[in-house]
Design a protein around this motif. Structure first.
Motif, mmCIF file in Angstrom:
data_model
loop_
_atom_site.group_PDB
_atom_site.id
_atom_site.type_symbol
_atom_site.label_atom_id
_atom_site.label_comp_id
_atom_site.label_asym_id
_atom_site.label_seq_id
_atom_site.Cartn_x
_atom_site.Cartn_y
_atom_site.Cartn_z
ATOM 1 N N MET A 25 0.840 -1.203 0.000
ATOM 2 C CA MET A 25 0.000 0.000 0.000
ATOM 3 C C MET A 25 0.871 1.248 0.000
ATOM 4 S SD MET A 25 -2.903 1.203 2.705
ATOM 5 C CE MET A 25 -3.946 -0.142 2.187
ATOM 6 N N THR A 26 0.535 2.200 -0.860
ATOM 7 C CA THR A 26 1.335 3.410 -0.997
ATOM 8 C C THR A 26 0.750 4.555 -0.174
ATOM 9 O OG1 THR A 26 0.067 4.233 -2.884
ATOM 10 C CG2 THR A 26 1.874 2.695 -3.356
ATOM 11 N N THR A 27 1.531 5.624 -0.080
ATOM 12 C CA THR A 27 1.056 6.826 0.613
ATOM 13 C C THR A 27 -0.174 7.396 -0.087
ATOM 14 O OG1 THR A 27 3.326 7.340 1.289
ATOM 15 C CG2 THR A 27 1.708 9.128 1.401
ATOM 16 N N VAL A 87 -3.256 5.667 1.076
ATOM 17 C CA VAL A 87 -3.679 6.122 2.403
ATOM 18 C C VAL A 87 -4.404 7.463 2.307
ATOM 19 C CG1 VAL A 87 -2.890 6.845 4.687
ATOM 20 C CG2 VAL A 87 -1.834 4.871 3.576
ATOM 21 N N ILE A 88 -3.875 8.361 1.483
ATOM 22 C CA ILE A 88 -4.514 9.671 1.298
ATOM 23 C C ILE A 88 -5.902 9.506 0.678
ATOM 24 C CG2 ILE A 88 -4.393 11.859 0.033
ATOM 25 C CD1 ILE A 88 -1.325 11.668 0.293
ATOM 26 N N ILE A 89 -5.995 8.623 -0.304
ATOM 27 C CA ILE A 89 -7.293 8.357 -0.941
ATOM 28 C C ILE A 89 -8.283 7.814 0.082
ATOM 29 C CG2 ILE A 89 -8.490 6.857 -2.592
ATOM 30 C CD1 ILE A 89 -6.004 7.087 -4.384
ATOM 31 N N LEU A 90 -7.823 6.899 0.926
ATOM 32 C CA LEU A 90 -8.692 6.339 1.960
ATOM 33 C C LEU A 90 -9.180 7.423 2.917
ATOM 34 C CD1 LEU A 90 -7.038 2.949 3.028
ATOM 35 C CD2 LEU A 90 -9.231 3.280 1.884
ATOM 36 N N PHE A 91 -8.275 8.298 3.330
ATOM 37 C CA PHE A 91 -8.631 9.348 4.290
ATOM 38 C C PHE A 91 -9.659 10.306 3.695
ATOM 39 C CE2 PHE A 91 -8.240 13.350 6.530
ATOM 40 C CZ PHE A 91 -8.151 12.953 7.861
ATOM 41 N N LEU A 92 -9.396 10.780 2.490
ATOM 42 C CA LEU A 92 -10.312 11.730 1.853
ATOM 43 C C LEU A 92 -11.661 11.081 1.539
ATOM 44 C CD1 LEU A 92 -7.855 13.565 -0.586
ATOM 45 C CD2 LEU A 92 -8.732 14.375 1.622
ATOM 46 N N SER A 93 -11.610 9.839 1.092
ATOM 47 C CA SER A 93 -12.853 9.124 0.786
ATOM 48 C C SER A 93 -13.668 8.893 2.052
ATOM 49 C CB SER A 93 -12.538 7.783 0.119
ATOM 50 O OG SER A 93 -11.822 7.959 -1.077
ATOM 51 N N ALA A 94 -12.984 8.550 3.135
ATOM 52 C CA ALA A 94 -13.678 8.315 4.400
ATOM 53 C C ALA A 94 -14.306 9.600 4.929
ATOM 54 C CB ALA A 94 -12.710 7.738 5.429
ATOM 55 N N THR A 95 -13.623 10.717 4.755
ATOM 56 C CA THR A 95 -14.186 12.001 5.187
ATOM 57 C C THR A 95 -15.462 12.315 4.414
ATOM 58 O OG1 THR A 95 -11.975 12.852 5.714
ATOM 59 C CG2 THR A 95 -13.738 14.468 5.466
ATOM 60 N N ALA A 96 -15.408 12.130 3.104
ATOM 61 C CA ALA A 96 -16.585 12.383 2.269
ATOM 62 C C ALA A 96 -17.716 11.425 2.623
ATOM 63 C CB ALA A 96 -16.214 12.240 0.792
ATOM 64 N N LEU A 151 -16.930 1.265 0.689
ATOM 65 C CA LEU A 151 -16.599 -0.152 0.524
ATOM 66 C C LEU A 151 -15.910 -0.465 -0.806
ATOM 67 C CD1 LEU A 151 -16.638 -3.013 1.628
ATOM 68 C CD2 LEU A 151 -18.979 -3.264 0.768
ATOM 69 N N PRO A 152 -16.398 0.038 -1.946
ATOM 70 C CA PRO A 152 -15.704 -0.279 -3.201
ATOM 71 C C PRO A 152 -14.267 0.242 -3.238
ATOM 72 C CG PRO A 152 -17.891 0.620 -3.627
ATOM 73 C CD PRO A 152 -17.614 0.833 -2.176
ATOM 74 N N ILE A 153 -14.038 1.394 -2.618
ATOM 75 C CA ILE A 153 -12.699 1.986 -2.617
ATOM 76 C C ILE A 153 -11.753 1.161 -1.752
ATOM 77 C CG2 ILE A 153 -11.356 4.045 -2.009
ATOM 78 C CD1 ILE A 153 -13.964 5.661 -2.513
ATOM 79 N N VAL A 154 -12.209 0.821 -0.550
ATOM 80 C CA VAL A 154 -11.372 0.019 0.352
ATOM 81 C C VAL A 154 -11.136 -1.367 -0.241
ATOM 82 C CG1 VAL A 154 -11.145 -0.920 2.681
ATOM 83 C CG2 VAL A 154 -12.267 1.281 2.342
ATOM 84 N N THR A 155 -12.171 -1.933 -0.845
ATOM 85 C CA THR A 155 -12.043 -3.255 -1.459
ATOM 86 C C THR A 155 -11.005 -3.242 -2.575
ATOM 87 O OG1 THR A 155 -14.344 -3.800 -0.949
ATOM 88 C CG2 THR A 155 -13.280 -5.082 -2.683
ATOM 89 N N HIS A 156 -11.003 -2.187 -3.365
ATOM 90 C CA HIS A 156 -10.038 -2.074 -4.466
ATOM 91 C C HIS A 156 -8.602 -2.038 -3.941
ATOM 92 C CE1 HIS A 156 -8.354 -0.891 -8.337
ATOM 93 N NE2 HIS A 156 -7.744 0.108 -7.733
ATOM 94 N N ILE A 157 -8.421 -1.437 -2.770
ATOM 95 C CA ILE A 157 -7.070 -1.264 -2.231
ATOM 96 C C ILE A 157 -6.592 -2.493 -1.463
ATOM 97 C CG2 ILE A 157 -5.674 0.076 -0.580
ATOM 98 C CD1 ILE A 157 -7.352 2.521 -1.362
ATOM 99 N N VAL A 158 -7.482 -3.105 -0.659
ATOM 100 C CA VAL A 158 -7.032 -4.191 0.231
ATOM 101 C C VAL A 158 -7.721 -5.529 -0.015
ATOM 102 C CG1 VAL A 158 -6.434 -2.545 2.043
ATOM 103 C CG2 VAL A 158 -8.697 -3.611 2.049
#
Length: 243
Positions: free
Chosen positions: A1-3, A6-15, A32-39
């Motif tokens: 996982m890249t930095t 992590v930034i995408i996860l943080f911003l997506s979670a805020t939204a 869920l689709p965003i987190v699933t794509h990453i992990v």
């Protein structure tokens, strides 16, 4: 996982948490689709569960004076045991058909409300049914926020009472799921770390959502929630078909 991830996860979670904070649900469906794509899906559900502990707890905190305890208790009587059962079945059941069924249910529910086939609010038996249905699907499919939201919306509560009460029940179910996931070794250090990152973002989003609902009329609030229920239903049907 890249930095960047992590930034995408943080911003997506805020939204996502801003949406949940203003409507009572929807954050997990967005995230869920965003987190699933990453992990991957197996890690995504426990990570989201940890993150939503913070999101729901903050929504309860920001609106705690409006909590409605009777529907909360009735809802949790059936929600918690069925959350345990659903969580136990999580790794053994394909949830796609369940998602399609839930999506259809949500769309039909909004149509039913719009046609005003009845003026009655949901009563005690309805909250018991809603709790059981929400708990089971939440455990087995990772999230059932729109279902719980639909039942609480039917109580005719004020926006803040609706947000706070639904969030309290969701928080209780997420605590239950976290226990079950950890028991079956689905939560490790990676899941905890990412869940905490999402959780911090969700606190910020919950505050933003609170600011939004303070500026909405009851009529506008209900319209927005119903629109999001339809969108959530369509999304669940699509993901259920194509996953």
């Amino acid at each position: 996982m890249t930095t960047i991830d992590v930034i995408i996860l943080f911003l997506s979670a805020t939204a996502a948490a801003t949406i949940s904070g203003a409507s009572g649900f929807g954050g997990a469906l967005v995230l869920l689709p965003i987190v699933t794509h990453i992990v991957g899906i197996q890690a995504a559900i426990p990570i989201l569960t940890i993150g939503q502990l913070f999101g729901n707890a903050s929504r309860v905190y920001f609106n705690h004076s409006s909590l409605e305890w009777k529907p909360i208790v009735l809802f949790l009587i059936t929600a918690l045991p069925l959350t345990l059962i659903g969580s136990y079945m999580f790794s053994q059941v394909n949830g796609n058909k369940i998602k399609i069924g839930v999506g259809i249910f949500l769309i039909l529910l909004v149509i039913y409300r719009r046609l005003k086939l009845t003026n009655k609010h949901i009563e005690n038996k309805g909250m018991l049914l809603g709790g059981g249905l929400t708990g089971f699907i939440s455990g087995i499919a990772g999230s059932a926020g729109p279902i719980g939201a639909a039942f609480f919306l039917g109580l005719g509560l004020s926006p803040t009472a609706y947000i706070a009460s639904e969030a309290f029940t969701a928080l209780s179910m997420h605590i239950t799921k976290s226990f079950m996931y950890s028991k079956f070794d689905l939560i490790g250090q990676k899941e905890i770390a990412l869940g905490l990152i999402i959780g911090v973002a969700m606190i910020l989003g919950s505050w933003l959502g609170k600011e939004i609902i303070n500026r909405l009329s009851q009529k506008s609030f209900i319209f927005i929630v119903e629109a999001l229920l339809v969108v959530s239903g369509i999304q669940l049907i699509i993901t259920g078909i194509y996953n």
